[in-house]
Write a protein that holds these residues in place. Structure first.
Motif, PDB file in Angstrom:
ATOM      1  N   MET A   1     -37.076  40.800  41.901  1.00 34.79           N
ATOM      2  CA  MET A   1     -36.583  41.762  40.946  1.00 34.79           C
ATOM      3  C   MET A   1     -36.665  43.159  41.562  1.00 34.79           C
ATOM      4  SD  MET A   1     -38.087  42.808  37.228  1.00 34.79           S
ATOM      5  CE  MET A   1     -37.225  41.612  36.255  1.00 34.79           C
ATOM      6  N   LEU A   2     -35.605  43.919  41.415  1.00 37.29           N
ATOM      7  CA  LEU A   2     -35.581  45.299  41.897  1.00 37.29           C
ATOM      8  C   LEU A   2     -36.256  46.225  40.895  1.00 37.29           C
ATOM      9  CD1 LEU A   2     -31.931  45.684  43.201  1.00 37.29           C
ATOM     10  CD2 LEU A   2     -34.003  45.518  44.550  1.00 37.29           C
ATOM     11  N   THR A   3     -36.977  47.183  41.421  1.00 34.55           N
ATOM     12  CA  THR A   3     -37.582  48.203  40.562  1.00 34.55           C
ATOM     13  C   THR A   3     -36.709  49.451  40.611  1.00 34.55           C
ATOM     14  OG1 THR A   3     -38.885  49.200  42.331  1.00 34.55           O
ATOM     15  CG2 THR A   3     -39.891  47.341  41.148  1.00 34.55           C
TER      16      THR A   3
END
Length: 86
Positions: free
Chosen positions: A1-3
């Motif tokens: 998951m990208l932040t």
């Protein structure tokens, strides 16, 4: 998951620059990071970003928010330096 930090790092601008663009365009920060990534990929896009930041700084001065105007001036100095190095 990208932040959000990943998205900002990917776009090539500092977090405060992305936040300034997000506020100007009335976009969520993550969307502004995507928009900025596309814009700063070319000289004309970076010139557009500088013009937007200049407009925001002027608006801040007109409403008497000199702290925000100073912050935007610092961001502008970085962007102008990047433009000069292209």
């Amino acid at each position: 998951m990208l932040t959000i930090e990943d998205c900002i790092a990917f776009c090539g601008m500092e977090a405060d620059e992305v936040e300034a663009m997000a506020a100007f365009e009335r976009l969520p920060t993550v969307v502004a990071a995507e928009w900025v990534a596309r814009e700063v990929d070319s000289t004309t896009g970076r010139v557009r970003v500088v013009a937007i930041l200049e407009e925001r700084a002027g608006e801040a001065r007109l409403r008497g928010d000199f702290e925000a105007a100073d912050d935007l001036d610092r961001i502008l100095a970085r962007e102008r330096a990047r433009l000069g190095s292209e």
